[in-house]
Design a protein around this motif. Structure first.
Motif, PDB file in Angstrom:
ATOM      1  N   SER A  10      27.430 -35.219 -15.423  1.00 50.96           N
ATOM      2  CA  SER A  10      29.033 -34.599 -15.134  1.00 50.96           C
ATOM      3  C   SER A  10      29.082 -33.318 -16.001  1.00 50.96           C
ATOM      4  O   SER A  10      28.480 -33.404 -17.087  1.00 50.96           O
ATOM      5  N   VAL A  11      29.942 -32.576 -15.793  1.00 53.03           N
ATOM      6  CA  VAL A  11      29.965 -31.167 -16.421  1.00 53.03           C
ATOM      7  C   VAL A  11      31.451 -30.935 -16.562  1.00 53.03           C
ATOM      8  O   VAL A  11      32.245 -31.370 -15.502  1.00 53.03           O
ATOM      9  N   GLU A  12      31.969 -29.893 -17.413  1.00 51.23           N
ATOM     10  CA  GLU A  12      33.237 -29.501 -17.330  1.00 51.23           C
ATOM     11  C   GLU A  12      32.975 -27.963 -17.387  1.00 51.23           C
ATOM     12  O   GLU A  12      32.149 -27.462 -18.154  1.00 51.23           O
ATOM     13  N   LEU A  13      33.693 -27.142 -16.816  1.00 51.15           N
ATOM     14  CA  LEU A  13      33.931 -25.654 -17.042  1.00 51.15           C
ATOM     15  C   LEU A  13      35.077 -25.352 -17.417  1.00 51.15           C
ATOM     16  O   LEU A  13      36.276 -25.947 -17.222  1.00 51.15           O
ATOM     17  N   ARG A  14      35.022 -24.160 -18.389  1.00 48.69           N
ATOM     18  CA  ARG A  14      36.553 -23.704 -18.818  1.00 48.69           C
ATOM     19  C   ARG A  14      36.277 -22.215 -18.987  1.00 48.69           C
ATOM     20  O   ARG A  14      34.997 -21.555 -19.085  1.00 48.69           O
ATOM     21  N   VAL A  15      37.269 -21.763 -18.822  1.00 47.29           N
ATOM     22  CA  VAL A  15      37.332 -20.342 -18.881  1.00 47.29           C
ATOM     23  C   VAL A  15      36.764 -19.928 -20.346  1.00 47.29           C
ATOM     24  O   VAL A  15      37.331 -20.390 -21.469  1.00 47.29           O
ATOM     25  N   THR A  17      36.569 -18.853 -24.154  1.00 41.51           N
ATOM     26  CA  THR A  17      37.382 -18.597 -25.339  1.00 41.51           C
ATOM     27  C   THR A  17      36.752 -17.592 -26.245  1.00 41.51           C
ATOM     28  O   THR A  17      35.323 -17.368 -26.063  1.00 41.51           O
ATOM     29  N   ASP A  18      37.349 -17.090 -27.301  1.00 37.73           N
ATOM     30  CA  ASP A  18      36.785 -15.986 -28.010  1.00 37.73           C
ATOM     31  C   ASP A  18      35.672 -16.852 -28.828  1.00 37.73           C
ATOM     32  O   ASP A  18      34.441 -16.077 -29.111  1.00 37.73           O
ATOM     33  N   ASP A  19      35.774 -18.222 -29.364  1.00 34.92           N
ATOM     34  CA  ASP A  19      34.775 -18.921 -29.814  1.00 34.92           C
ATOM     35  C   ASP A  19      33.506 -19.053 -29.126  1.00 34.92           C
ATOM     36  O   ASP A  19      32.475 -19.361 -29.479  1.00 34.92           O
ATOM     37  N   ASP A  20      33.736 -19.103 -27.703  1.00 32.43           N
ATOM     38  CA  ASP A  20      32.460 -19.288 -26.907  1.00 32.43           C
ATOM     39  C   ASP A  20      31.290 -17.809 -27.070  1.00 32.43           C
ATOM     40  O   ASP A  20      30.294 -18.139 -26.790  1.00 32.43           O
ATOM     41  N   ALA A  21      31.772 -16.985 -27.422  1.00 34.04           N
ATOM     42  CA  ALA A  21      30.796 -15.811 -27.754  1.00 34.04           C
ATOM     43  C   ALA A  21      29.558 -16.413 -28.557  1.00 34.04           C
ATOM     44  O   ALA A  21      28.535 -16.325 -28.377  1.00 34.04           O
ATOM     45  N   ARG A  22      30.362 -17.031 -29.752  1.00 34.44           N
ATOM     46  CA  ARG A  22      29.400 -17.664 -30.750  1.00 34.44           C
ATOM     47  C   ARG A  22      28.508 -18.585 -30.046  1.00 34.44           C
ATOM     48  O   ARG A  22      27.433 -18.708 -30.542  1.00 34.44           O
ATOM     49  N   ASP A  48      30.437 -11.155 -27.157  1.00 32.85           N
ATOM     50  CA  ASP A  48      31.901 -10.935 -27.378  1.00 32.85           C
ATOM     51  C   ASP A  48      32.637 -10.399 -26.402  1.00 32.85           C
ATOM     52  O   ASP A  48      33.423 -10.429 -25.678  1.00 32.85           O
ATOM     53  N   GLU A  49      31.781  -9.202 -25.824  1.00 28.27           N
ATOM     54  CA  GLU A  49      32.020  -8.374 -24.492  1.00 28.27           C
ATOM     55  C   GLU A  49      32.109  -9.084 -23.356  1.00 28.27           C
ATOM     56  O   GLU A  49      32.856  -8.902 -22.592  1.00 28.27           O
ATOM     57  N   LEU A  50      30.976 -10.005 -23.383  1.00 26.50           N
ATOM     58  CA  LEU A  50      30.850 -10.728 -22.109  1.00 26.50           C
ATOM     59  C   LEU A  50      31.979 -11.833 -21.919  1.00 26.50           C
ATOM     60  O   LEU A  50      32.223 -12.008 -20.595  1.00 26.50           O
ATOM     61  N   THR A  51      32.270 -12.585 -22.927  1.00 28.90           N
ATOM     62  CA  THR A  51      33.164 -13.514 -22.801  1.00 28.90           C
ATOM     63  C   THR A  51      34.692 -12.891 -22.574  1.00 28.90           C
ATOM     64  O   THR A  51      35.526 -13.438 -21.628  1.00 28.90           O
ATOM     65  N   ALA A  52      34.796 -11.711 -22.996  1.00 31.95           N
ATOM     66  CA  ALA A  52      36.233 -10.972 -22.796  1.00 31.95           C
ATOM     67  C   ALA A  52      36.396 -10.498 -21.214  1.00 31.95           C
ATOM     68  O   ALA A  52      37.223 -10.512 -20.670  1.00 31.95           O
ATOM     69  N   ARG A  53      34.998  -9.964 -20.921  1.00 32.92           N
ATOM     70  CA  ARG A  53      35.045  -9.609 -19.415  1.00 32.92           C
ATOM     71  C   ARG A  53      35.354 -10.744 -18.573  1.00 32.92           C
ATOM     72  O   ARG A  53      36.092 -10.631 -17.469  1.00 32.92           O
ATOM     73  N   GLN A  54      34.661 -11.803 -19.129  1.00 33.13           N
ATOM     74  CA  GLN A  54      34.876 -13.120 -17.962  1.00 33.13           C
ATOM     75  C   GLN A  54      36.412 -13.624 -17.996  1.00 33.13           C
ATOM     76  O   GLN A  54      36.856 -13.852 -16.760  1.00 33.13           O
ATOM     77  N   ARG A  55      36.942 -13.515 -19.078  1.00 29.07           N
ATOM     78  CA  ARG A  55      38.473 -13.851 -19.223  1.00 29.07           C
ATOM     79  C   ARG A  55      39.264 -12.774 -18.182  1.00 29.07           C
ATOM     80  O   ARG A  55      40.089 -13.401 -17.440  1.00 29.07           O
ATOM     81  N   ARG A  56      38.806 -11.535 -18.187  1.00 29.04           N
ATOM     82  CA  ARG A  56      39.473 -10.572 -17.467  1.00 29.04           C
ATOM     83  C   ARG A  56      39.283 -10.863 -15.784  1.00 29.04           C
ATOM     84  O   ARG A  56      39.977 -11.067 -14.963  1.00 29.04           O
ATOM     85  N   HIS A  57      37.711 -11.354 -15.712  1.00 26.30           N
ATOM     86  CA  HIS A  57      37.660 -11.706 -14.142  1.00 26.30           C
ATOM     87  C   HIS A  57      38.415 -12.912 -13.664  1.00 26.30           C
ATOM     88  O   HIS A  57      38.905 -12.993 -12.559  1.00 26.30           O
ATOM     89  N   HIS A  58      38.629 -13.913 -14.447  1.00 25.01           N
ATOM     90  CA  HIS A  58      39.220 -15.090 -14.271  1.00 25.01           C
ATOM     91  C   HIS A  58      40.790 -14.669 -13.912  1.00 25.01           C
ATOM     92  O   HIS A  58      41.481 -15.225 -12.936  1.00 25.01           O
ATOM     93  N   ALA A  59      41.412 -13.885 -14.902  1.00 24.98           N
ATOM     94  CA  ALA A  59      42.682 -13.541 -14.392  1.00 24.98           C
ATOM     95  C   ALA A  59      42.765 -12.903 -13.284  1.00 24.98           C
ATOM     96  O   ALA A  59      43.928 -13.083 -12.487  1.00 24.98           O
ATOM     97  N   GLU A  60      41.819 -11.868 -12.951  1.00 20.74           N
ATOM     98  CA  GLU A  60      42.205 -11.090 -11.663  1.00 20.74           C
ATOM     99  C   GLU A  60      41.718 -11.630 -10.560  1.00 20.74           C
ATOM    100  O   GLU A  60      42.167 -11.412  -9.267  1.00 20.74           O
ATOM    101  N   LEU A  65      32.236 -16.164 -14.874  1.00 18.28           N
ATOM    102  CA  LEU A  65      31.346 -17.080 -15.624  1.00 18.28           C
ATOM    103  C   LEU A  65      31.720 -17.968 -16.547  1.00 18.28           C
ATOM    104  O   LEU A  65      32.506 -17.768 -17.574  1.00 18.28           O
ATOM    105  N   PHE A  66      31.732 -19.376 -16.281  1.00 15.05           N
ATOM    106  CA  PHE A  66      32.697 -20.316 -17.169  1.00 15.05           C
ATOM    107  C   PHE A  66      31.696 -20.831 -18.179  1.00 15.05           C
ATOM    108  O   PHE A  66      30.399 -20.824 -18.102  1.00 15.05           O
TER     109      PHE A  66
END
Length: 171
Positions: A10-15, A17-22, A48-60, A65-66
């Motif tokens: 089993s897995v969980e996917l989440r949008v 976060t800022d911390d996920d870059a690390r 940092d850039e990739l996770t921010a771009r993914q948050r934008r993709h999810h919003a739009e 990439l979760f």
């Protein structure tokens, strides 16, 4: 001889976060993990850039990439999901599904399980066709495309001269 079916984890996917870059940086800071993604581990600023771009993709778009989380301990395994193909070569203008896992999680079914879940979010957003670009030498990822029901559609020579296969899935 009787076939034994091992259940997928089993897995969980989440949008992301800022911390996920690390977390992504730590999980992918391994030459084996990066072998088919440029060879060398990326800098933290790239994640940092990739996770921010993914948050934008999810919003739009309703998908991205979760971050892939191990529900047993909350640890970050890697990422999976979909995004618009980010290059001007290959399947430009199409939606690509992809995955990348930390080395400790290879061969356990996480990529397939997570990619199936990610496909559901893409399908729910109205997308009916995805691609996956996979380095021709990456047997593990090629196996995931087969398990997802994808079909190899074309061979692409990347700008760095590597051979990649473009797989397609109509949903």
């Amino acid at each position: 001889m009787k076939s034994v079916h091992t259940p997928l984890p089993s897995v969980e996917l989440r949008v992301p976060t800022d911390d996920d870059a690390r977390h992504w940086h730590r999980a992918f800071n391994d030459p084996d993990v990066m072998e088919f993604h440029g060879g060398a581990p990326a800098e933290l600023s790239e994640y940092d850039e990739l996770t921010a771009r993914q948050r934008r993709h999810h919003a739009e778009l309703g998908f991205c990439l979760f971050t892939l989380v191990d529900p047993a301990d909350g640890g970050v395994i890697g990422f999976t999901g979909a995004q618009p193909w980010p290059h001007d070569w290959g399947p430009a203008g199409e939606i690509e599904i992809g995955w990348r896992l930390g080395r400790a999680y290879w061969g356990k079914g996480y990529a397939t399980t997570a990619a199936q879940a990610a496909l559901e979010s893409v399908r729910a957003s109205g997308v009916r066709h995805v691609v996956a670009m996979v380095d021709a030498r990456n047997e593990r990822s090629l196996a995931v495309t087969r398990r997802l029901g994808m079909r190899r559609a074309e061979t692409v020579i990347t700008p760095k001269g590597r051979t990649a296969y473009c797989h397609r899935l109509h949903m």
